[in-house]
Design an enzyme around this catalytic site. Structure first.
Site, PDB file in Angstrom:
ATOM      1  N   HIS A 204      -1.649 -85.692  35.141  1.00 36.41           N
ATOM      2  CA  HIS A 204      -2.231 -84.428  34.686  1.00 36.41           C
ATOM      3  C   HIS A 204      -2.014 -84.163  33.203  1.00 36.41           C
ATOM      4  CE1 HIS A 204       1.920 -83.016  34.853  1.00 36.41           C
ATOM      5  NE2 HIS A 204       1.544 -82.024  34.076  1.00 36.41           N
TER       6      HIS A 204
HETATM    7  C1  UD1 Z   1       0.591 -76.901  32.399  1.00 37.78           C
HETATM    8  C2  UD1 Z   1       1.622 -77.099  31.300  1.00 37.78           C
HETATM    9  C3  UD1 Z   1       2.263 -78.468  31.430  1.00 37.78           C
HETATM   10  C4  UD1 Z   1       2.823 -78.691  32.814  1.00 37.78           C
HETATM   11  C5  UD1 Z   1       1.755 -78.402  33.863  1.00 37.78           C
HETATM   12  C6  UD1 Z   1       2.368 -78.478  35.236  1.00 37.78           C
HETATM   13  C7  UD1 Z   1       1.149 -75.970  29.150  1.00 37.78           C
HETATM   14  C8  UD1 Z   1       0.735 -76.193  27.745  1.00 37.78           C
HETATM   15  N1  UD1 Z   1       1.003 -77.033  29.976  1.00 37.78           N
HETATM   16  O1  UD1 Z   1      -0.422 -77.876  32.200  1.00 37.78           O
HETATM   17  O2  UD1 Z   1       3.335 -78.572  30.506  1.00 37.78           O
HETATM   18  O3  UD1 Z   1       3.233 -80.040  32.932  1.00 37.78           O
HETATM   19  O4  UD1 Z   1       1.221 -77.078  33.657  1.00 37.78           O
HETATM   20  O5  UD1 Z   1       1.427 -78.745  36.216  1.00 37.78           O
HETATM   21  O6  UD1 Z   1       1.577 -74.896  29.490  1.00 37.78           O
HETATM   22  N2  UD1 Z   1      -6.128 -75.026  37.002  1.00 37.78           N
HETATM   23  C9  UD1 Z   1      -6.737 -74.675  38.176  1.00 37.78           C
HETATM   24  N3  UD1 Z   1      -5.952 -74.122  39.144  1.00 37.78           N
HETATM   25  C10 UD1 Z   1      -4.627 -73.906  38.992  1.00 37.78           C
HETATM   26  C11 UD1 Z   1      -4.026 -74.280  37.798  1.00 37.78           C
HETATM   27  C12 UD1 Z   1      -4.798 -74.841  36.801  1.00 37.78           C
HETATM   28  O7  UD1 Z   1      -7.944 -74.836  38.355  1.00 37.78           O
HETATM   29  O8  UD1 Z   1      -3.970 -73.382  39.917  1.00 37.78           O
HETATM   30  C13 UD1 Z   1      -6.954 -75.557  35.909  1.00 37.78           C
HETATM   31  C14 UD1 Z   1      -7.076 -74.526  34.788  1.00 37.78           C
HETATM   32  O9  UD1 Z   1      -8.170 -73.692  34.999  1.00 37.78           O
HETATM   33  C15 UD1 Z   1      -7.262 -75.395  33.565  1.00 37.78           C
HETATM   34  C16 UD1 Z   1      -6.545 -76.694  33.940  1.00 37.78           C
HETATM   35  O10 UD1 Z   1      -6.315 -76.687  35.333  1.00 37.78           O
HETATM   36  O11 UD1 Z   1      -8.612 -75.689  33.364  1.00 37.78           O
HETATM   37  C17 UD1 Z   1      -5.238 -76.858  33.204  1.00 37.78           C
HETATM   38  O12 UD1 Z   1      -4.338 -75.761  33.479  1.00 37.78           O
HETATM   39  P1  UD1 Z   1      -3.261 -75.288  32.395  1.00 37.78           P
HETATM   40  O13 UD1 Z   1      -2.336 -74.351  33.018  1.00 37.78           O
HETATM   41  O14 UD1 Z   1      -3.964 -74.877  31.149  1.00 37.78           O
HETATM   42  O15 UD1 Z   1      -2.507 -76.618  32.003  1.00 37.78           O
HETATM   43  P2  UD1 Z   1      -1.826 -77.741  32.900  1.00 37.78           P
HETATM   44  O16 UD1 Z   1      -2.514 -79.028  32.614  1.00 37.78           O
HETATM   45  O17 UD1 Z   1      -1.718 -77.297  34.299  1.00 37.78           O
HETATM   46  N1  UDP Z   2       4.477 -81.295  42.919  1.00 38.98           N
HETATM   47  C1  UDP Z   2       4.076 -80.647  44.077  1.00 38.98           C
HETATM   48  N2  UDP Z   2       2.873 -80.983  44.627  1.00 38.98           N
HETATM   49  C2  UDP Z   2       2.062 -81.949  44.092  1.00 38.98           C
HETATM   50  C3  UDP Z   2       2.494 -82.605  42.919  1.00 38.98           C
HETATM   51  C4  UDP Z   2       3.717 -82.251  42.352  1.00 38.98           C
HETATM   52  O1  UDP Z   2       4.796 -79.798  44.598  1.00 38.98           O
HETATM   53  O2  UDP Z   2       0.975 -82.198  44.634  1.00 38.98           O
HETATM   54  C5  UDP Z   2       5.754 -80.900  42.315  1.00 38.98           C
HETATM   55  C6  UDP Z   2       6.651 -82.049  41.988  1.00 38.98           C
HETATM   56  O3  UDP Z   2       7.482 -82.343  43.049  1.00 38.98           O
HETATM   57  C7  UDP Z   2       7.425 -81.563  40.787  1.00 38.98           C
HETATM   58  C8  UDP Z   2       6.525 -80.551  40.159  1.00 38.98           C
HETATM   59  O4  UDP Z   2       5.481 -80.293  41.072  1.00 38.98           O
HETATM   60  O5  UDP Z   2       8.599 -80.933  41.158  1.00 38.98           O
HETATM   61  C9  UDP Z   2       6.027 -81.148  38.885  1.00 38.98           C
HETATM   62  O6  UDP Z   2       4.986 -80.478  38.423  1.00 38.98           O
HETATM   63  P1  UDP Z   2       3.966 -81.123  37.438  1.00 38.98           P
HETATM   64  O7  UDP Z   2       3.939 -82.592  37.563  1.00 38.98           O
HETATM   65  O8  UDP Z   2       2.702 -80.388  37.644  1.00 38.98           O
HETATM   66  O9  UDP Z   2       4.560 -80.669  36.027  1.00 38.98           O
HETATM   67  P2  UDP Z   2       5.608 -81.259  34.994  1.00 38.98           P
HETATM   68  O10 UDP Z   2       6.881 -81.508  35.699  1.00 38.98           O
HETATM   69  O11 UDP Z   2       4.994 -82.500  34.413  1.00 38.98           O
HETATM   70  O12 UDP Z   2       5.701 -80.193  33.974  1.00 38.98           O
END
Ligand code: UD1
Ligand code: UDP
Length: 354
Positions: A204
């Protein structure tokens, strides 16, 4: 009684809060008000964690998401400031490195409310990552810095933090606390026939998903791995959008894509997989907690103790490097030594120090 306002918003923060909010609720001198920024909002990215992990319901839901980094962070700061003015807490607590983290910390700093940062001192030394900026700025304005590892503390010291007006603690990692708390309650994901032998994959990170060439190379590598052993791939919504848009290589039939799963399901996958392939921060550590080798689809990691010990290999998006690491981990039995992330009592220590 000390009142803490906690700001959370993204999936990994719910998991961290599950451990710390429990420790706060058990502490006689602490009370907690939770703000959920809304950054993650799908049921399987948010509500499922509150349900499965008994995280207290947020007192405030801000519903701010799906915006550019600046707009998201700015709107969060404005709303959090209003709440802080109304709640008048003794301290604000944030986790990790997301936009929700920085927004909470900046809002508190403007009102001179002390800030506690859980997962302080992590560094990738890659200033192109939004997370690196978020964590450096948050650390600098925090008053209590909870480092998960000695390396994290060393990073702060080398940036001169011993001369700043902040306290540094090595607390251990609250994600390890969470893994221990919930490991026995893991559940098999529904709606998919999990193969007998499989690799767990997640992708991601912005540096991989914003660059279609990189993402294509990663998919091709996953396809090559899948020709030898099946993959289970819970797909983050950010990545799903790109896969749905087309223009990327087809995923092999041996890659079982599933929607994001809850924490109890991911624990099941971690326990039963043979290896983890990921660009996630949290999953690199969880692979280690469950003694699984990890291939990291990034150019660097904050969790260098894992690479130093030989449990994790940094492979970027290069398929030769990825396949070499895959073959290495398949042919070599890795002996994991526990203890890199504390003793599972990080949350309790944090509550005491708060
Ligand atoms: C964010 C964090 C990242 C973290 C990740 C965990 C920042 C800069 N990035 O990245 O550090 O590793 O969360 O997963 O804060 N979206 C959905 N549904 C959801 C959530 C997100 O559709 O429930 C979509 C949003 O609309 C957006 C995209 O996913 O288009 C990215 O979401 P965003 O929260 O901006 O960044 P992440 O890539 O999730
Ligand atoms: N995770 C989860 N469901 C999933 C994928 C990941 O619960 O389908 C959990 C995972 O175990 C970890 C956390 O989400 O604890 C990590 O989140 P993510 O990889 O989105 O973010 P990051 O750690 O890179 O910020």
């Amino acid at each position: 009684m000390k009142k803490i306002v906690t700001v959370i918003g993204a999936r990994p923060q719910f998991i961290k809060a599950a451990a710390v909010s429990k420790a706060i609720s058990e502490h006689p001198d602490l009370s907690e008000v939770i703000i959920h920024t809304g950054q993650h909002f799908d049921d399987n990215m948010s509500a499922v964690f509150f349900d499965q992990m008994q995280i207290p319901r947020p007192d405030y839901m801000l519903d701010i998401h799906s915006l550019s980094h600046g707009a998201m962070t700015g709107r969060m700061i404005e709303k959090i400031e209003d709440i802080l003015l109304a709640e008048q807490p003794d301290l604000l607590m944030v986790y990790g490195d997301t936009n929700s983290t920085l927004a909470g910390a900046l809002a508190a700093s403007k009102l001179q409310i002390p800030i506690a940062h859980v997962e302080a001192g992590l560094r990738s030394f890659n200033m192109r990552m939004p997370e690196e900026i978020n964590r450096i700025l948050t650390d600098r304005i925090a008053t209590k810095l909870f480092c998960p590892t000695p390396t994290a503390k060393e990073n702060l010291i080398s940036e001169g933090f011993q001369d700043f007006d902040s306290q540094i603690f090595i607390s251990g990692d609250v994600m390890y606390d969470a893994a221990l708390m919930f490991s026995e309650r893991s559940i098999r994901p529904e709606g998919v026939d999990i193969p007998e032998a499989f690799i767990l994959a997640t992708v991601h990170r912005q540096e991989n998903t914003d660059d279609l060439e990189r993402l294509s190379a990663i998919i091709q590598s996953l396809n090559q791995i899948a020709s030898e052993i099946a993959l289970v791939f819970p797909v983050h919504p950010r990545t799903l959008k790109l896969l749905s848009n087309g223009g990327l290589p087809e995923l092999s039939d041996e890659i079982f894509t599933i929607p994001p799963v809850g924490y109890l399901e991911v624990l099941h996958l971690l326990k039963n997989c043979q290896m983890v392939v990921t660009d996630s921060g949290g999953m690199q550590k969880e692979a280690y907690f469950f003694e699984k080798p990890c291939i990291t689809l990034r150019e660097e990691t904050e969790w260098t103790e894992l690479t130093d010990a030989g449990y994790n290999k940094i492979c970027g998006s290069n398929s030769n490097t990825i396949l070499k690491a895959f073959n290495h981990f398949r042919s070599k039995k890795i002996r994991f030594k526990p203890g890199l992330y504390g003793d599972g009592q990080a949350a309790r220590l944090i509550a005491t120090k708060l």
